[in-house]
Scaffold this motif. Sequence first.
Motif, PDB file in Angstrom:
ATOM      1  N   ARG A  75      42.615  38.931  37.752  1.00 23.14           N
ATOM      2  CA  ARG A  75      41.151  39.001  37.706  1.00 23.14           C
ATOM      3  C   ARG A  75      40.591  38.198  36.536  1.00 23.14           C
ATOM      4  NH1 ARG A  75      36.835  38.305  36.863  1.00 23.14           N
ATOM      5  NH2 ARG A  75      34.935  39.541  37.200  1.00 23.14           N
ATOM      6  N   ILE A  78      39.751  34.381  36.989  1.00 20.65           N
ATOM      7  CA  ILE A  78      38.714  33.966  37.932  1.00 20.65           C
ATOM      8  C   ILE A  78      37.358  34.375  37.381  1.00 20.65           C
ATOM      9  CG2 ILE A  78      37.945  34.005  40.334  1.00 20.65           C
ATOM     10  CD1 ILE A  78      40.678  35.253  41.040  1.00 20.65           C
ATOM     11  N   GLN A 146      42.595  41.703  45.068  1.00 17.36           N
ATOM     12  CA  GLN A 146      41.239  41.757  45.593  1.00 17.36           C
ATOM     13  C   GLN A 146      40.296  42.038  44.423  1.00 17.36           C
ATOM     14  OE1 GLN A 146      41.095  44.427  48.888  1.00 17.36           O
ATOM     15  NE2 GLN A 146      38.997  43.886  49.489  1.00 17.36           N
ATOM     16  N   TYR A 152      30.654  36.900  44.128  1.00 22.29           N
ATOM     17  CA  TYR A 152      31.699  36.660  45.107  1.00 22.29           C
ATOM     18  C   TYR A 152      32.633  37.866  45.257  1.00 22.29           C
ATOM     19  CZ  TYR A 152      30.405  31.748  44.441  1.00 22.29           C
ATOM     20  OH  TYR A 152      29.706  30.563  44.359  1.00 22.29           O
ATOM     21  N   ILE A 154      36.580  38.276  46.187  1.00 20.96           N
ATOM     22  CA  ILE A 154      37.748  37.404  46.138  1.00 20.96           C
ATOM     23  C   ILE A 154      38.957  38.103  46.750  1.00 20.96           C
ATOM     24  CG2 ILE A 154      39.292  36.049  44.668  1.00 20.96           C
ATOM     25  CD1 ILE A 154      36.451  35.054  44.522  1.00 20.96           C
ATOM     26  N   LEU A 195      43.292  31.533  47.491  1.00 19.47           N
ATOM     27  CA  LEU A 195      42.130  32.266  47.024  1.00 19.47           C
ATOM     28  C   LEU A 195      41.019  32.094  48.051  1.00 19.47           C
ATOM     29  CD1 LEU A 195      40.555  32.337  43.490  1.00 19.47           C
ATOM     30  CD2 LEU A 195      39.135  31.735  45.443  1.00 19.47           C
ATOM     31  N   ALA A 197      37.090  33.118  48.785  1.00 22.28           N
ATOM     32  CA  ALA A 197      35.872  33.653  48.168  1.00 22.28           C
ATOM     33  C   ALA A 197      34.748  33.672  49.179  1.00 22.28           C
ATOM     34  CB  ALA A 197      35.476  32.796  46.967  1.00 22.28           C
ATOM     35  N   LEU A 215      32.546  28.407  40.902  1.00 21.41           N
ATOM     36  CA  LEU A 215      33.653  29.346  40.735  1.00 21.41           C
ATOM     37  C   LEU A 215      34.741  28.679  39.905  1.00 21.41           C
ATOM     38  CD1 LEU A 215      34.516  32.208  41.695  1.00 21.41           C
ATOM     39  CD2 LEU A 215      35.719  31.081  43.578  1.00 21.41           C
TER      40      LEU A 215
END
Length: 425
Positions: A75, A78, A146, A152, A154, A195, A197, A215
């Motif tokens: 996490r 991102i 997740q 977003y 993801i 990935l 999104a 992103l």
Amino acid sequence: MRILFLLLLTVFGTSEASAFCGFYVAKADGALYNQSSKVVFVRDGNKSVITMSSDYRGAPADFAMIVPTPKVLRRDQIQTVDAKIVAHLDSYTAPRLVEYFDDDPCAPELAMASPVIVEESSARRNVKKQSLQIRARAKGVTIKAQYAVGQYDILILKAKESDGLATFLTAEGYKLPQGADLVLADYIGAGMKFLVAKVNLSRHAAKQSQDLPPLQISFRSKSFMLPIQLGKLNAEKAQDALFFLLSRKGRVEVANYKAKDLPSDGDVPVFVEKVFGQFYKAMFAKTVGRSGGIVMEYAWDMAWCDPCAADPLPNADLRKLGVRWARGNGTPQNVYVTRYHAQYSKGQMPKDLVFRETNNRRNFQGRYVMNHPYDGKVTCDEGRDYVRDTKKRLAQEANYLSSITGWSVSSIRKNIRKTVPAAYR
């Protein structure tokens, strides 16, 4: 839901422009192109930070993006970035037009005047998550992670085969472009993860702006490459992409394609200021050619610029892009930016882009110079010589402009005659 494949990403010789005292009056940034995306790629050793921005203009409910990655991202790897930072970098590196005004040839002792710039409950979420995991496993797809990241949602996916991944995505409402399963198979075979999104409409609707923020992902990898094959699948026509590569050392070069240099440092007629967008598009199209390719438009140390189409990015914004070595609040140090503009359609550029960092710190920029002839009475011998030489210069400008744009010399000369004083027609 349509899925938008940006040109995305594993982790992953040019003339020198001399300094000059002109000033920027127009620029050719990404706003000139409708089907385009922007990728900021910061590379430092084996660390990559990639910021991806598209010009998607449809309904947020129809937006989704898939990005091949070399591993499962956490996490904290991102996040989103303010779109204004990417736009600033685009503006700072854009090809630009500058201008000079000739002095009175009969009064050479007069100094030039200073120029003026022309410028859900948690329980319900867990049930949904479990159900999604079951649906994915039934198709040979594993949801490795997740996340909720800004506007977003993801998913990090691992797939055994492309048919299962494509079937899962389609069943979840994503409309894949034709040929996606074949391209996905190549990346699955290479061990890539994916990935995915999409916009969370409840969080997006709470925002004042409906623009989708860029992103950003970060990770370590020995590979320094950019897969572009997914990005070509849903391109209805030639697709444009701008790549901004930031490094400590110097220029980032394309290792597996011959990157062309944008024509630069030439004198152009003054009427080009009024048609600069058309001028740049014609010049770029002639440079990149019908077979598509990649063109270098800017390479410069971010500690300074000459001229500046925008101020250099502050260190605070550079750090948000992943330039961790940019310390303090002063002028950026040891930050070198290389800008490429790529254009291709489905059948062009069949290999993903591979880059290499170099120690080359020579400066280059796409710049074009307008020289306004002196607009006044000329009565001295030096003035008559100046008029004669200026007519020759205007003819040379017409020939140069034709050579880099493909425009006819005759039409260029007609436009010159409309925009210069009578003495030079």
